[in-house]
Write a protein that holds these residues in place. Sequence first.
Motif, mmCIF file in Angstrom:
data_model
loop_
_atom_site.group_PDB
_atom_site.id
_atom_site.type_symbol
_atom_site.label_atom_id
_atom_site.label_comp_id
_atom_site.label_asym_id
_atom_site.label_seq_id
_atom_site.Cartn_x
_atom_site.Cartn_y
_atom_site.Cartn_z
ATOM 1 N N LYS A 1 0.827 -1.208 0.000
ATOM 2 C CA LYS A 1 0.000 0.000 0.000
ATOM 3 C C LYS A 1 0.862 1.259 0.000
ATOM 4 O O LYS A 1 0.539 2.264 -0.645
ATOM 5 C CB LYS A 1 -0.926 -0.003 1.220
ATOM 6 C CG LYS A 1 -2.037 1.029 1.159
ATOM 7 C CD LYS A 1 -3.026 0.835 2.296
ATOM 8 C CE LYS A 1 -4.208 1.791 2.137
ATOM 9 N NZ LYS A 1 -5.198 1.607 3.235
ATOM 10 N N GLY B 1 2.363 3.163 -3.206
ATOM 11 C CA GLY B 1 1.589 4.074 -4.033
ATOM 12 C C GLY B 1 0.592 3.399 -4.932
ATOM 13 O O GLY B 1 0.312 3.882 -6.040
ATOM 14 N N ASN C 1 -2.727 2.706 -6.502
ATOM 15 C CA ASN C 1 -3.946 3.500 -6.610
ATOM 16 C C ASN C 1 -5.119 2.621 -7.025
ATOM 17 O O ASN C 1 -4.941 1.575 -7.647
ATOM 18 C CB ASN C 1 -3.766 4.615 -7.642
ATOM 19 C CG ASN C 1 -2.664 5.587 -7.239
ATOM 20 O OD1 ASN C 1 -2.550 5.956 -6.068
ATOM 21 N ND2 ASN C 1 -1.841 6.001 -8.191
ATOM 22 N N GLY C 2 -6.325 3.071 -6.707
ATOM 23 C CA GLY C 2 -7.518 2.347 -7.105
ATOM 24 C C GLY C 2 -8.106 1.558 -5.953
ATOM 25 O O GLY C 2 -7.438 1.296 -4.942
ATOM 26 N N ASP D 1 -3.185 -1.178 -13.569
ATOM 27 C CA ASP D 1 -3.645 0.174 -13.918
ATOM 28 C C ASP D 1 -5.145 0.326 -13.687
ATOM 29 O O ASP D 1 -5.885 0.877 -14.512
ATOM 30 C CB ASP D 1 -3.314 0.492 -15.386
ATOM 31 C CG ASP D 1 -1.813 0.554 -15.624
ATOM 32 O OD1 ASP D 1 -1.079 0.900 -14.669
ATOM 33 O OD2 ASP D 1 -1.375 0.226 -16.740
ATOM 34 N N GLY D 2 -5.618 -0.193 -12.558
ATOM 35 C CA GLY D 2 -7.025 -0.055 -12.200
ATOM 36 C C GLY D 2 -7.920 -1.137 -12.765
ATOM 37 O O GLY D 2 -9.100 -1.230 -12.395
#
Length: 425
Positions: free
Chosen positions: A305, A308, A310-311, A318-319
């Motif tokens: 975590k 960095g 994200n999502g 990439d999400g």
Amino acid sequence: MNDNQKKPKALQLTSVRGFPGIYKVLVWNEEKQNYMSPRLIVSCRQKPYRAVRWIRVLGKRKQQGRFFDRLEQARAWRMETNPESPKERSSSYTVKNLLDDWREWSKPPRLQKGTWDLYGKDLVHLKFLYDVPMNELTPHDIDAWLRHCLGPSYPKKSSRVSFLREVKTLTTVFNWYRERKDNLFQSPILRRHRTDAFFKAKPAKEDVSLSVEELEKFLERLRQHHRPVYYYLASFQALCGARVGEACGIEWQSVHLDFSVVEIKQICAWDFKTKVPYLRKGTKTGEVRRVVIPPRLVELLREWKENGVNGPLVFHNDGVPLRYNAIQSAYKKAYRAVGIPERSTHVLRHTFATIYSDQTNDIRATQSAMGHQDLRITQHYAKVAERNQRKAIQDFALGRSKPDRNIPPPEGTIVIPLVRKKETA
């Protein structure tokens, strides 16, 4: 020929369960005053099985009967195709109509999309039965279908050993037909059809789990030579026993690091044909599962975590949810690199169950962590029965080799001397 060698006149036929049209032959024994199998009477020449079948001769149905020495011979003779014209089927509600209706009824969301697609793959092998009317379907039709599938001309994968899955799917469809269409319908699938579905010897299941040393090598290889997401994903699976779909569907809001708990509320599934990932609410058992995670996994998740990520998803690209073939490719490359035979992503769940039950000696805790409703499934995953036997066999003094039999038993063990009766003169 004396009286004992004469062929008995009184015969009695009893049906053989699971083999319609085949009967066991019993003959009357004057000495015992009872019906007995011909095999138990030394001088009797009567064959122990009788088979009956219907054939068509000059357009008319005629019954044929014959005696046999073995059940296999009787069954093979009865299943022979009629050399005359085949039996005409009346036009009515056919197996094809049933399969179409069931597929329409079972469409998602009634069934999960992956399950529905898998059933569709099984139904491809049922084309042989399409034109058979449901009110005329018999076990002989199931026998003929299996002979068609098991024949050398029918295309099969080299890894396939049976059509048992298709038999089970057909059973599911027939049960639905009885519940929804015809309460008087009797399924033509017999117990023996599950055995008849095999055309190769079923390979013995080997222990697919990794040892602690193999697991550590595998994880280290992923950490050093692959994208970080695969290392953290594999560590998550190996340290809490999650299925790969459950791990890929975990969101950060379901991870409670301060309490060392992860809630499994949804899973990531992959389309059967396109392999495109999608998220699905719920779990395999339909219940939210709370899994207590060990300190090592807590540290790894904090570390992941802090990098960095994200999502909302813990593990993603990439999400976007990870593709299964990409995960499997990374795992297999790591296996090959450290000299471990290639295995699937599910091996990490087996590995967790085995190591966790070994080191904690608590099968019930293992069952809870795995989310199994039946303890027998957990015991299968963890190979508990065999390992317990191997541990116990070390204390089995009688079974030791000769040099080891004189080793004194552990302290506190009660030794009962073997007392033999004195031989009488």
